[in-house]
Design an enzyme around this catalytic site. Structure first.
Site, mmCIF file in Angstrom:
data_model
loop_
_atom_site.group_PDB
_atom_site.id
_atom_site.type_symbol
_atom_site.label_atom_id
_atom_site.label_comp_id
_atom_site.label_asym_id
_atom_site.label_seq_id
_atom_site.Cartn_x
_atom_site.Cartn_y
_atom_site.Cartn_z
ATOM 1 N N ARG A 52 0.576 -1.737 0.403
ATOM 2 C CA ARG A 52 0.141 -0.083 -0.204
ATOM 3 C C ARG A 52 0.829 1.240 -0.062
ATOM 4 O O ARG A 52 1.739 1.623 0.781
ATOM 5 C CB ARG A 52 -0.748 0.249 1.361
ATOM 6 N N THR A 87 -1.576 7.667 0.458
ATOM 7 C CA THR A 87 -2.862 7.519 -0.523
ATOM 8 C C THR A 87 -3.976 5.924 -0.076
ATOM 9 O O THR A 87 -4.752 5.483 -0.979
ATOM 10 C CB THR A 87 -2.559 7.318 -2.315
ATOM 11 N N ASP A 93 3.912 -6.005 10.283
ATOM 12 C CA ASP A 93 4.507 -6.007 10.851
ATOM 13 C C ASP A 93 4.443 -6.786 12.567
ATOM 14 O O ASP A 93 5.481 -7.179 12.992
ATOM 15 C CB ASP A 93 4.966 -4.428 11.588
HETATM 16 C C1 PRP Z 1 -1.490 -4.509 4.235
HETATM 17 C C2 PRP Z 1 -2.439 -5.543 4.249
HETATM 18 C C3 PRP Z 1 -3.744 -5.843 3.357
HETATM 19 C C4 PRP Z 1 -3.432 -3.972 3.573
HETATM 20 C C5 PRP Z 1 -4.728 -4.093 3.436
HETATM 21 O O1 PRP Z 1 -0.371 -5.194 3.795
HETATM 22 O O2 PRP Z 1 -2.065 -6.820 4.320
HETATM 23 O O3 PRP Z 1 -2.389 -5.956 2.463
HETATM 24 O O4 PRP Z 1 -1.909 -3.425 3.643
HETATM 25 O O5 PRP Z 1 -5.044 -2.561 3.387
HETATM 26 P P1 PRP Z 1 -6.028 -2.179 2.013
HETATM 27 O O6 PRP Z 1 -7.627 -2.860 2.801
HETATM 28 O O7 PRP Z 1 -6.281 -0.849 2.335
HETATM 29 O O8 PRP Z 1 -5.420 -2.496 0.854
HETATM 30 P P2 PRP Z 1 0.770 -3.598 3.388
HETATM 31 O O9 PRP Z 1 0.104 -2.891 1.903
HETATM 32 O O10 PRP Z 1 0.846 -3.127 4.403
HETATM 33 O O11 PRP Z 1 2.021 -4.549 3.541
HETATM 34 P P3 PRP Z 1 2.274 -5.924 4.277
HETATM 35 O O12 PRP Z 1 1.652 -7.226 3.717
HETATM 36 O O13 PRP Z 1 4.059 -5.965 3.741
HETATM 37 O O14 PRP Z 1 2.626 -5.119 5.710
HETATM 38 N N1 URA Z 2 -3.356 -3.007 6.792
HETATM 39 C C1 URA Z 2 -2.761 -3.501 7.758
HETATM 40 O O1 URA Z 2 -2.027 -3.802 8.215
HETATM 41 N N2 URA Z 2 -3.483 -2.724 9.189
HETATM 42 C C2 URA Z 2 -3.820 -1.856 8.841
HETATM 43 O O2 URA Z 2 -5.457 -2.046 10.126
HETATM 44 C C3 URA Z 2 -4.432 -1.444 8.105
HETATM 45 C C4 URA Z 2 -3.794 -1.459 6.617
#
Ligand code: PRP
Ligand code: URA
Length: 321
Positions: free
Chosen positions: A101, A105, A200
């Site tokens: 993400r 945004t 995380d």
């Molecule tokens: C987090 C989570 C989802 C996404 C959800 O991933 O694991 O993939 O955010 O958010 P959304 O519904 O608004 O798209 P992140 O992009 O933080 O990456 P990560 O899994 O590498 O921590």
């Molecule tokens: N991704 C996460 O890991 N946590 C949230 O609350 C939203 C997006």
């Protein structure tokens, strides 16, 4: 269509996951356990065939899974759910979709894709613990549809209503199975109450971001209302620095900040409470003990004293433990 598991065994585990003091090892175990429940619910209509079986007692025919299944974790947090699904579906194959993400945004940025080509009438199980804005999940399913997948389900731990609405509008044919449907998103597109950053917490990488967020909060406090000057905040940080890595740092910092009065001091009763928290932590690591400074009434850790010739880091008073 979305299904919220809504079961005491699941809800109890979600509560433990939400708790910010749950360390990564326990967090991962909870993700595993909840994923098993999600798979149980989501796979009720898995296709089976009857096969002949000889039991020690008789000949019979029994169910055998005939569906071809591809599990698709969305990197990185989705990886935390993978083993649990593989445990119940050991013959499944795995494809991965990398999605990050944009922090400002919340737009998903796809960075990797390795999904087996669609064969037969395979069922794709997309797994990701968080459905926030829905951007990542929608994009993942769109990618699978482009590859020819038609039977898709989405398994998830915590969903926001905004994400569910977006996902169901974009992919009404893909059912969502979630452990909890939360209240809303906050201004940073995080789920409230949620559980923070799932990736995380699974991979144990939250310490730095928590600390840097905390520093920002602290600096903002100083700027906004002048209650804490830099010397104070420096001392607060120094006092709590040994706690970092024990998983409690954020709670302790926050507690201390909340208790500092306008004149920069801590009420005696409050300081006892703070000492209580620190003492509880000291039990976990006997590297330090905590007492209250007899002059200013603020908490003092043994480690600070040892490093500072037995001086209270707040007012300079000599303190004995
Ligand atoms: C987090 C989570 C989802 C996404 C959800 O991933 O694991 O993939 O955010 O958010 P959304 O519904 O608004 O798209 P992140 O992009 O933080 O990456 P990560 O899994 O590498 O921590
Ligand atoms: N991704 C996460 O890991 N946590 C949230 O609350 C939203 C997006």
């Amino acid at each position: 269509m979305h299904t919220v598991l809504n079961h005491p065994l699941v809800n109890h585990r979600v509560t433990l996951m939400r708790d910010q003091s749950t360390p990564p090892k326990i967090f991962r175990e909870l993700v595993n356990e909840i994923t098993t429940f999600l798979a149980y619910e989501a796979l009720r209509d898995l296709r089976t065939v009857k096969i002949p079986v000889r039991t020690p007692v008789a000949e019979t025919t029994c169910d055998h899974i005939s569906d071809r299944i591809v599990i698709v974790p969305i990197l990185r947090a989705g990886m935390g759910m993978l083993n649990a699904v593989l445990d119940v579906l050991p013959s499944a194959t795995v494809g991965v979709l990398g999605m990050q993400r944009n922090e400002e945004t919340a737009e998903p940025i796809p960075y990797y894709s390795k999904v087996p080509p669609m064969r037969g009438d395979a069922l794709a199980l997309v797994i990701d613990p968080m459905l926030a804005t829905g951007g990542s999940a929608c994009d993942a399913v769109a990618q699978l549809k482009k590859l020819g997948y038609r039977r898709i389900k989405f398994l998830n731990m915590i969903a926001a209503p905004e994400g569910v609405a977006k996902f169901e509008a974009a992919h009404p044919d893909v059912p969502i199975y979630t452990a909890a449907l939360d209240e809303r998103l906050n201004e940073h597109f995080y789920i409230v109450p949620g559980l923070g950053d799932a990736g995380d917490r699974i991979f144990g990488t939250e310490e730095n971001s928590t600390l840097s967020k905390l520093m920002k909060v602290m600096e903002k406090k100083v700027m906004a209302d002048g209650r804490i000057d830099f010397a104070e905040s420096g001392e607060l940080l120094r006092l709590a620095r040994p706690l970092v890595g024990m998983g409690e740092d954020f709670a302790v910092f926050k507690r201390i900040l909340q208790q500092v009065r306008a004149d920069g001091k801590v009420d005696a009763a409050e300081s006892k409470r703070i000492s209580g928290i620190l003492a509880a932590l000291a039990d976990k690591a006997d590297a330090y003990a905590v007492c209250t400074c007899p002059k200013c009434g603020r908490p003092v850790s043994k480690r600070t004293i040892a490093g500072d010739a037995a001086k209270c880091p707040w007012c300079g008073e000599r303190v004995g433990i």
